[in-house]
Design an enzyme around this catalytic site. Structure first.
Site, PDB file in Angstrom:
ATOM      1  N   ASP A 199       0.846  -1.120   0.039  1.00 17.26           N
ATOM      2  CA  ASP A 199      -0.018  -0.142  -0.115  1.00 17.26           C
ATOM      3  C   ASP A 199       0.874   1.313  -0.157  1.00 17.26           C
ATOM      4  O   ASP A 199       2.126   1.144   0.680  1.00 17.26           O
ATOM      5  CB  ASP A 199      -1.014   0.030   1.240  1.00 17.26           C
ATOM      6  CG  ASP A 199      -0.131  -0.231   2.677  1.00 17.26           C
ATOM      7  OD1 ASP A 199       0.566  -1.097   2.400  1.00 17.26           O
ATOM      8  OD2 ASP A 199      -0.606   0.473   3.510  1.00 17.26           O
ATOM      9  N   GLU A 220      -0.563  -1.099   6.124  1.00 15.57           N
ATOM     10  CA  GLU A 220       0.737  -0.691   6.765  1.00 15.57           C
ATOM     11  C   GLU A 220       0.614   0.842   6.855  1.00 15.57           C
ATOM     12  O   GLU A 220       1.153   1.175   8.169  1.00 15.57           O
ATOM     13  CB  GLU A 220       1.983  -1.091   6.076  1.00 15.57           C
ATOM     14  CG  GLU A 220       3.206  -0.852   6.985  1.00 15.57           C
ATOM     15  CD  GLU A 220       3.957   0.425   6.957  1.00 15.57           C
ATOM     16  OE1 GLU A 220       4.885   0.833   7.959  1.00 15.57           O
ATOM     17  OE2 GLU A 220       3.370   1.215   6.255  1.00 15.57           O
TER      18      GLU A 220
END
Length: 429
Positions: free
Chosen positions: A109, A174
């Site tokens: 991400d 994350e």
């Protein structure tokens, strides 16, 4: 086989695969894997790992119950049925296991780009120039994902595979909760150590502060702006709460000066009002305002105690506002609820990472702690799996013109391959 001969073969294999690794990273960076849009990237990685002979577990965060686990962060504004995670397993036959198991983990991400016209090159059109690759996520941390995959490729090219279980994990969330990492543990994956190749400039990153996200939800009394004295302005009221939190941050930084690790960083407690929205009409005083904030958690303080203290600061400031005193704001916990984490010196795991670095660089690695957060805390703090970060050199994470130094990726790939051979042992293919 003598260790020097094995290391020479691994080095030659990294060289042989280098062009392929750059091309692989370019493909990876080209995926606009923003929050909620990571599935195409993860599906491509799953196919890539499957084609290498790894057994792939592809699932979504909606498939895993985690809300009861330590480290879970509350979720808003995203659909977990689309949050794809990938865990690829490489296991030796039973009679060939003689090393220590390992998790290699990286997140795919990436954070938003901001205005694209403020980039020198398009953020999702990776560009190589002067030994650097530019693009959103090139540094943080698709460089590390490429390095860990091609470290295993180097072993295979050299004629070997790990002699212990290796789990290659690519996760999401994350940058917002860490729930992707937590899901792999909820799903049952365990190992003797976890290495996360975040971009650390080839330093051992042993510790990170805790982080908390929250949303301030503020109300006001709307009136026509020509008679604004009769109403209130929720946006202006937000400023008072923000200033109170800035003052609280200064006080927290005084308190952290006694901490054995985080006192080494100047002002490790950072506060950021990162997003604000409010009002409905330019000629009406705004009836509402929402401010999304991030603040570091005081090391050693429980999350529950920190939330209580933070709420107290907000409510005390609200009582200074005539309208908010009777209409208190809401504090909504809407993302990171992350504890601090430090891998204390002396572990066999860290010693093995340092030995691999010395082999490649000819000197001891530096080390650091950060006023930021990584996924290491899940493995190390909550599950007793020693974890640290070690990765490439770059610049501009979360900013414009993010880049990673390609030569540093090559060195990290070699270091990781050397470490894996030592930590896991090797077996002939």
């Amino acid at each position: 086989m003598p260790i020097a001969e094995l290391n020479a073969k691994i080095s030659a294999a990294v060289d042989a695969n280098w062009d392929a690794e750059i091309g692989w990273l370019e493909t990876l960076v080209a995926f606009p894997s923003l929050r909620g849009q990571e599935s195409p990237c993860q599906d491509w990685i799953a196919r890539q790992l499957s084609s290498r002979g790894l057994s792939v577990d592809r699932y979504t965060l909606a498939d895993v119950g985690m809300a009861h686990l330590p480290g879970f962060s509350p979720v808003t504004d995203t659909d977990y049925t689309k949050a794809v995670q990938v865990v690829a397993s490489l296991r030796p036959p039973q009679d060939h296991t003689n090393g220590r198991s390992l998790i290699l983990q990286g997140h795919v991400d990436v954070v938003p780009t901001g205005p694209v016209d403020m980039w020198s090159t398009p953020p999702f059109a990776p560009t190589v120039k002067d030994g650097r690759m530019y693009g959103r996520g090139a540094n943080d941390m698709k460089s590390g994902v490429a390095a860990m995959v091609f470290a295993l490729d180097a072993l295979r090219t050299a004629g070997y595979l790990p002699a212990a279980d290796v789990y290659v994990q690519t996760v999401t969330e994350e940058e917002s909760t860490g729930n992707g990492a937590l899901s792999t543990l909820a799903r049952g994956y365990r190992a003797d150590a976890c290495l996360i190749p975040e971009p650390t400039a080839a330093r051992v990153l042993r510790g990170t502060v805790g982080v908390m996200w929250f949303r301030l939800r503020i109300r006001g009394r709307p009136v026509h702006v020509s008679e604004s004295e009769r109403g209130t302005n929720a946006i202006l009221s937000a400023f008072g709460l923000i200033e109170a939190l800035r003052g609280h941050t200064r006080e927290l930084n005084e308190r952290v000066k006694s901490h054995p690790w985080f006192s080494r960083i100047p002002n490790p407690i950072k506060f950021n009002p990162g997003r604000i929205a409010g009002g409905d009409w330019a000629s009406s005083t705004p009836a509402w305002c929402e401010v999304d904030c991030r603040i570091a958690v005081l090391p050693g303080m429980t999350l529950a105690d920190f939330r209580e203290e933070l709420s107290g600061v907000v409510m005390a400031a609200a009582r200074q506002d005539p309208f908010l005193a009777d209409n208190p704001p809401q504090v909504i916990w809407n993302g990171f609820q992350a504890d601090d984490y430090v891998l204390e010196p002396g572990s066999e795991f860290e010693a093995a990472v340092r030995a691999a670095h010395r082999h490649v660089h000819g000197q001891e690695p530096g080390e650091s702690i950060l006023p930021a957060v990584t996924d290491c805390r899940f493995y190390g703090r909550y599950y007793g799996i020693p974890s640290l970060s070690y990765g490439a050199t770059g610049f501009g994470s979360h900013g414009f013109d993010e880049w990673v130094d390609l030569a540093s990726i090559k060195q990290v790939t070699l270091t990781l391959a050397t470490f894996i051979a030592d930590w896991c042992g090797v077996r002939a293919v």
